[in-house]
Design an enzyme around this catalytic site. Structure first.
Site, PDB file in Angstrom:
ATOM      1  CG  ASN A 228      -0.274   0.120   2.591  1.00 48.66           C
ATOM      2  OD1 ASN A 228       0.585  -0.771   2.813  1.00 48.66           O
ATOM      3  ND2 ASN A 228      -1.208   0.608   3.569  1.00 48.66           N
TER       4      ASN A 228
ATOM      5  CD  GLU B 190      -1.827   4.942   4.606  1.00 48.93           C
ATOM      6  OE1 GLU B 190      -2.299   4.162   5.365  1.00 48.93           O
ATOM      7  OE2 GLU B 190      -1.143   5.891   5.526  1.00 48.93           O
TER       8      GLU B 190
ATOM      9  CD  GLU C 140      -5.171  -6.020  -1.319  1.00 46.24           C
ATOM     10  OE1 GLU C 140      -6.001  -6.411  -0.401  1.00 46.24           O
ATOM     11  OE2 GLU C 140      -5.037  -4.627  -1.271  1.00 46.24           O
TER      12      GLU C 140
ATOM     13  CB  CYS D 264     -11.195  -3.004   0.343  1.00 47.43           C
ATOM     14  SG  CYS D 264     -10.442  -2.279  -1.211  1.00 47.43           S
TER      15      CYS D 264
ATOM     16  CB  CYS E 141      -8.711  -4.816  -3.603  1.00 53.27           C
ATOM     17  SG  CYS E 141      -7.679  -3.258  -3.227  1.00 53.27           S
TER      18      CYS E 141
END
Length: 131
Positions: free
Chosen positions: A40, A42, A53, A84, A87
């Protein structure tokens, strides 16, 4: 499965998560056995953040892959995080309902199928598009 979970854990180490401090790594195995990882990334505007992902899928697609065999996801909490909804929909673009997703719970890795996590997904067929 275990080597894929380990690859997700290693990818997690590269995560950029200064706001949430919730690091995530993903490892995606293609049909030919190549593994692509992602973490990830951010952004101060959370909606512009990249999910691990999707980074893995994007890397694989950019390298010419469209067929995927399995995915592993690991968070710094090793809390069994699942992808999520966004994804899941990205994975559904390339993967069927039986696509396995291994979620790292530390000592316990739980495996789900994409169709269980995202039933009745939107597909190209719903849009009248043939691929």
């Amino acid at each position: 499965m275990h080597e894929l979970v380990e690859a997700a854990r290693e990818a997690r180490a590269e995560a950029y998560a200064p706001y949430s401090e919730y690091t995530v790594g993903a490892a995606l195995r293609t049909a030919d056995g190549t593994v692509f990882t992602g973490c990830n990334v951010e952004n101060a505007n959370y909606s512009n953040s990249l999910h691990a992902e999707e980074v893995a899928v994007g890397s694989a697609v950019a390298a010419g892959h469209r067929a995927f065999d399995e995915l592993a996801v690991s968070s710094g909490e090793q809390d069994g995080v699942t992808p999520c909804g966004m994804c899941r929909q990205t994975l559904a673009e390339f993967c069927g309902e039986e696509f396995p997703i291994h979620c790292d719970g530390g000592e316990n890795v739980r495996t789900y199928h994409l169709g269980d996590l995202l039933p009745e997904t939107i597909t190209a067929e719903h849009l009248g598009v043939e691929r």
